[in-house]
Design a protein around this motif. Structure first.
Motif, PDB file in Angstrom:
ATOM      1  N   VAL A   1       1.122  -1.013   0.176  1.00 15.22           N
ATOM      2  CA  VAL A   1       0.010   0.222  -0.292  1.00 15.22           C
ATOM      3  C   VAL A   1       0.967   1.252  -0.079  1.00 15.22           C
ATOM      4  CG1 VAL A   1      -1.421   1.103   1.057  1.00 15.22           C
ATOM      5  CG2 VAL A   1      -1.449  -1.023   1.133  1.00 15.22           C
ATOM      6  N   VAL A   2       1.038   1.126  -1.168  1.00 16.63           N
ATOM      7  CA  VAL A   2       1.746   3.010  -0.895  1.00 16.63           C
ATOM      8  C   VAL A   2       1.028   4.540  -1.327  1.00 16.63           C
ATOM      9  CG1 VAL A   2       3.191   4.063  -2.552  1.00 16.63           C
ATOM     10  CG2 VAL A   2       3.364   1.529  -2.974  1.00 16.63           C
ATOM     11  N   SER A   3       1.006   5.145  -0.271  1.00 13.49           N
ATOM     12  CA  SER A   3       0.248   6.617  -0.301  1.00 13.49           C
ATOM     13  C   SER A   3       0.173   7.492  -0.641  1.00 13.49           C
ATOM     14  CB  SER A   3       0.967   6.970   1.140  1.00 13.49           C
ATOM     15  OG  SER A   3      -0.102   5.918   2.298  1.00 13.49           O
ATOM     16  N   GLY A   4       1.538   7.800  -1.926  1.00 11.78           N
ATOM     17  CA  GLY A   4       1.894   8.154  -2.522  1.00 11.78           C
ATOM     18  C   GLY A   4       3.058   9.758  -2.236  1.00 11.78           C
ATOM     19  N   TRP A   5       3.228   9.991  -3.513  1.00  6.69           N
ATOM     20  CA  TRP A   5       4.341  11.716  -3.598  1.00  6.69           C
ATOM     21  C   TRP A   5       4.506  11.917  -4.723  1.00  6.69           C
ATOM     22  CZ3 TRP A   5       8.039  11.760  -7.204  1.00  6.69           C
ATOM     23  CH2 TRP A   5       8.107  10.520  -7.990  1.00  6.69           C
ATOM     24  N   PHE A   6       3.869  11.018  -5.709  1.00  3.51           N
ATOM     25  CA  PHE A   6       3.520  12.243  -6.901  1.00  3.51           C
ATOM     26  C   PHE A   6       2.372  13.301  -7.960  1.00  3.51           C
ATOM     27  CE2 PHE A   6       5.200  11.020 -11.658  1.00  3.51           C
ATOM     28  CZ  PHE A   6       4.860  12.699 -12.360  1.00  3.51           C
ATOM     29  N   LYS A   7       2.186  13.832  -6.782  1.00  5.52           N
ATOM     30  CA  LYS A   7       0.941  14.731  -6.957  1.00  5.52           C
ATOM     31  C   LYS A   7       0.671  14.246  -8.134  1.00  5.52           C
ATOM     32  CE  LYS A   7      -0.562  19.525  -5.837  1.00  5.52           C
ATOM     33  NZ  LYS A   7      -0.676  21.216  -5.339  1.00  5.52           N
ATOM     34  N   ASP A   8       1.430  14.671  -9.318  1.00  8.34           N
ATOM     35  CA  ASP A   8       0.998  14.819 -10.757  1.00  8.34           C
ATOM     36  C   ASP A   8       0.021  13.627 -11.241  1.00  8.34           C
ATOM     37  OD1 ASP A   8       2.000  17.055 -11.023  1.00  8.34           O
ATOM     38  OD2 ASP A   8       3.494  16.771 -12.147  1.00  8.34           O
ATOM     39  N   GLU A   9       0.662  12.465 -10.358  1.00  5.94           N
ATOM     40  CA  GLU A   9      -0.775  11.608 -10.924  1.00  5.94           C
ATOM     41  C   GLU A   9      -1.687  11.604 -10.507  1.00  5.94           C
ATOM     42  OE1 GLU A   9       2.697   7.058 -11.507  1.00  5.94           O
ATOM     43  OE2 GLU A   9       1.887   8.090  -9.261  1.00  5.94           O
ATOM     44  N   PHE A  10      -1.620  11.962  -8.880  1.00  9.48           N
ATOM     45  CA  PHE A  10      -3.039  12.777  -8.647  1.00  9.48           C
ATOM     46  C   PHE A  10      -3.938  13.866  -8.933  1.00  9.48           C
ATOM     47  CE2 PHE A  10      -1.748   9.696  -5.710  1.00  9.48           C
ATOM     48  CZ  PHE A  10      -1.904   9.285  -4.704  1.00  9.48           C
ATOM     49  N   THR A  11      -3.392  14.068  -9.384  1.00  9.84           N
ATOM     50  CA  THR A  11      -4.169  15.849  -9.895  1.00  9.84           C
ATOM     51  C   THR A  11      -4.277  15.521 -11.564  1.00  9.84           C
ATOM     52  OG1 THR A  11      -2.306  17.327 -10.247  1.00  9.84           O
ATOM     53  CG2 THR A  11      -3.016  16.856  -8.242  1.00  9.84           C
ATOM     54  N   LYS A  12      -3.682  15.074 -12.326  1.00  7.69           N
ATOM     55  CA  LYS A  12      -3.907  15.198 -13.955  1.00  7.69           C
ATOM     56  C   LYS A  12      -4.889  14.694 -14.151  1.00  7.69           C
ATOM     57  CE  LYS A  12       0.750  17.065 -15.275  1.00  7.69           C
ATOM     58  NZ  LYS A  12       1.948  16.929 -16.285  1.00  7.69           N
ATOM     59  N   MET A  13      -4.857  12.983 -13.227  1.00  6.33           N
ATOM     60  CA  MET A  13      -6.236  11.809 -13.583  1.00  6.33           C
ATOM     61  C   MET A  13      -7.533  12.415 -13.054  1.00  6.33           C
ATOM     62  SD  MET A  13      -4.254   8.283 -13.150  1.00  6.33           S
ATOM     63  CE  MET A  13      -5.292   7.488 -13.597  1.00  6.33           C
ATOM     64  N   GLY A  14      -7.345  13.844 -12.429  1.00 10.95           N
ATOM     65  CA  GLY A  14      -8.293  14.432 -11.162  1.00 10.95           C
ATOM     66  C   GLY A  14      -9.347  14.204 -10.610  1.00 10.95           C
ATOM     67  N   GLU A  15      -7.749  13.455  -9.458  1.00 14.42           N
ATOM     68  CA  GLU A  15      -8.052  12.784  -8.087  1.00 14.42           C
ATOM     69  C   GLU A  15      -7.292  13.810  -7.222  1.00 14.42           C
ATOM     70  OE1 GLU A  15     -10.052  10.425  -7.376  1.00 14.42           O
ATOM     71  OE2 GLU A  15     -10.427   9.802  -9.222  1.00 14.42           O
ATOM     72  N   PRO A  16      -8.885  14.037  -6.196  1.00 15.88           N
ATOM     73  CA  PRO A  16      -7.971  14.777  -5.409  1.00 15.88           C
ATOM     74  C   PRO A  16      -6.420  14.779  -4.887  1.00 15.88           C
ATOM     75  CG  PRO A  16      -8.818  13.355  -4.555  1.00 15.88           C
ATOM     76  CD  PRO A  16      -9.127  13.378  -5.798  1.00 15.88           C
ATOM     77  N   TRP A  17      -5.229  15.284  -3.890  1.00 14.90           N
ATOM     78  CA  TRP A  17      -4.585  15.277  -3.759  1.00 14.90           C
ATOM     79  C   TRP A  17      -4.525  15.387  -2.020  1.00 14.90           C
ATOM     80  CZ3 TRP A  17      -0.101  12.583  -3.815  1.00 14.90           C
ATOM     81  CH2 TRP A  17       0.764  13.121  -3.170  1.00 14.90           C
ATOM     82  N   LEU A  18      -4.017  15.043  -0.919  1.00 14.90           N
ATOM     83  CA  LEU A  18      -4.222  15.065   0.249  1.00 14.90           C
ATOM     84  C   LEU A  18      -3.689  15.616   0.870  1.00 14.90           C
ATOM     85  CD1 LEU A  18      -6.792  11.964   1.346  1.00 14.90           C
ATOM     86  CD2 LEU A  18      -7.553  14.254   0.093  1.00 14.90           C
ATOM     87  N   GLU A  19      -3.289  16.088   1.784  1.00 11.19           N
ATOM     88  CA  GLU A  19      -1.677  16.832   2.481  1.00 11.19           C
ATOM     89  C   GLU A  19      -1.319  15.470   3.204  1.00 11.19           C
ATOM     90  OE1 GLU A  19      -1.105  17.050   5.689  1.00 11.19           O
ATOM     91  OE2 GLU A  19      -2.795  16.559   6.386  1.00 11.19           O
ATOM     92  N   HIS A  20       0.044  15.608   3.452  1.00 15.24           N
ATOM     93  CA  HIS A  20       1.120  14.296   3.514  1.00 15.24           C
ATOM     94  C   HIS A  20       0.274  13.871   4.459  1.00 15.24           C
ATOM     95  CE1 HIS A  20       4.132  12.274   6.066  1.00 15.24           C
ATOM     96  NE2 HIS A  20       3.994  11.318   5.057  1.00 15.24           N
ATOM     97  N   GLY A  21      -0.487  14.164   5.935  1.00 17.16           N
ATOM     98  CA  GLY A  21      -0.516  12.810   7.428  1.00 17.16           C
ATOM     99  C   GLY A  21      -2.830  12.230   6.968  1.00 17.16           C
ATOM    100  N   GLU A  22      -3.119  13.395   6.368  1.00 20.25           N
ATOM    101  CA  GLU A  22      -4.532  13.215   5.069  1.00 20.25           C
ATOM    102  C   GLU A  22      -4.000  11.585   4.599  1.00 20.25           C
ATOM    103  OE1 GLU A  22      -8.111  14.312   6.367  1.00 20.25           O
ATOM    104  OE2 GLU A  22      -6.311  14.268   8.185  1.00 20.25           O
ATOM    105  N   ARG A  23      -3.234  12.111   3.408  1.00 19.37           N
ATOM    106  CA  ARG A  23      -2.785  10.635   2.466  1.00 19.37           C
ATOM    107  C   ARG A  23      -2.483   8.999   3.308  1.00 19.37           C
ATOM    108  NH1 ARG A  23       0.615  14.204   0.145  1.00 19.37           N
ATOM    109  NH2 ARG A  23       2.516  13.041   0.423  1.00 19.37           N
ATOM    110  N   TYR A  24      -2.134   9.334   4.907  1.00 20.74           N
ATOM    111  CA  TYR A  24      -1.427   8.265   5.486  1.00 20.74           C
ATOM    112  C   TYR A  24      -2.860   7.857   6.509  1.00 20.74           C
ATOM    113  CZ  TYR A  24       2.857   7.198   4.559  1.00 20.74           C
ATOM    114  OH  TYR A  24       4.210   7.188   4.060  1.00 20.74           O
TER     115      TYR A  24
END
Length: 370
Positions: free
Chosen positions: A122-145
């Protein structure tokens, strides 16, 4: 920090599946590897016949920092499972890209098709563009975890309960019965759940919910600190976590040859790609509350290997590498996640020259402890 008693079980070994183009180092040095399926099918078969227990399929949704092309991780993992007999394959997955019930169903099917060898990272994610360019919200670090922890709790609940219930901020389950459940066996009630991360959020999450914690490359003191931290959190919740350590292996007949290979990798680094990657990941790490996210103290040389694999220092002769591995095992490492320049050749070299020495040293350690 309290000392962690080393496991008496043999070390386990995993390799990075090169299902992403560009190899495992961001360098223009020759890398005799390929991201296609036929190459990876042969690699998986070589790996399971040369002492490897696991393979980890990477997750990338778009081109970034030298990785122009990517095969999707879960489907690629299933193909590798069906091409092998014993190898366990870990598919990296992003909460936010997957609805957890759909992912749980997919992995349950893969588990049946492979005889109980599927797993997830389970990868919480560091690459913001992967989310935003696919139209998904980018959460701040603590919220991603926080989302990732709910994701794991949901998946474990749906895999193990006949009337699954979960009520979280991100995900919910209502009297759901997944059939068929994944295969269960002694010591494995469901597919194994791995995670990575370096921040306090990541460590606490691992202690609370994950089966395995992957660390970026590190030295023995650094990994000891992480293991003590995660294990302390796990004990508070009546749990135990196992530990994997990333390492880029350069095993050669002489230390001089191995060191020269490392020098050449760094000398031929794709500077623009390394600096772009470094900028992106360090910004992600700086968003943590304690500024202790992954890659925060990584040098340019470290970043030439995506996950700080050079820092583990698995570079030298088979004897030197085996000794280094045993030292990490004494600190509590259970598994090594390995990358190579030339996967086919070097996986075989590992099985023929490094692994036998590791097993001899483990036997000697066991005899001394008896």
């Amino acid at each position: 920090m309290s000392a962690i008693a080393p496991s008496t079980d043999p070390l386990k070994f995993a390799y990075w599946v090169p299902n992403v183009s560009g190899g495992l180092v961001v360098s223009k040095i020759e890398q005799r590897t390929d991201w296609g399926f036929e190459y990876n099918k042969k690699l998986a078969q070589l790996a399971e016949n040369n002492g490897f227990d696991y393979a980890l399929s990477q997750v990338r949704y778009m081109a970034s920092y030298g990785a122009a092309y990517q095969h999707e991780s879960t489907s690629f993992s299933l193909a590798l499972l069906l091409a092998t007999e014993r190898l366990k394959v870990i598919a990296a997955v992003h909460p936010g890209m997957w609805q957890p019930g759909v992912l749980a169903k997919y992995i349950a099917t893969a588990d049946h098709l492979s005889g109980g060898r599927a797993a997830i990272n389970v990868v919480s994610g560091w690459f913001k563009d992967e989310f935003t360019k696919m139209g998904e919200p980018w959460l701040e670090h603590g919220e991603r975890y926080r989302r990732s922890e709910e994701f794991i709790r949901y998946v474990r609940e749906i895999w193990t309960s006949e009337h699954a219930e979960f009520n979280g901020d991100f995900y919910r389950l209502h009297d759901f019965d997944l059939k068929p459940k994944p295969l269960a066996s002694e010591g494995r009630p469901h597919p194994e759940i791995f995670q990575g991360g370096n921040s306090a959020d990541a460590r606490k999450m691992a202690g609370r919910v994950s089966d395995w914690y992957f660390s970026n490359g590190n030295n023995p003191d650094g990994i000891s600190e992480q293991i003590a931290d995660v294990s302390g959190e796990a004990r508070e919740h009546g749990r135990a976590v196992r530990f994997g350590l990333n390492g880029f292996m350069i095993a050669r007949d002489s230390e001089k040859e191995a060191r020269e290979t490392l020098r050449e990798i760094v000398a031929k680094a794709d500077t623009e790609a390394v600096e772009g990657f470094g900028s992106a990941v360090k910004q992600a790490g700086q968003s943590t509350s304690d500024k202790k996210g992954m890659w925060q103290d990584s040098s340019f040389e470290d970043l030439v290997q995506y996950n700080d694999g050079f820092r583990t220092n698995l570079i030298g002769t088979p004897e030197q590498i085996a000794e280094r591995m045993i030292e990490f095992k004494r600190r509590g490492v259970n598994l090594f996640l390995l990358g190579y320049l030339h996967f086919h050749e070097e996986v075989e070299y590992f099985g023929q020259h490094v692994l036998p020495i590791v097993r001899e040293m483990e036997q000697a350690e066991a005899e001394r402890a008896a």
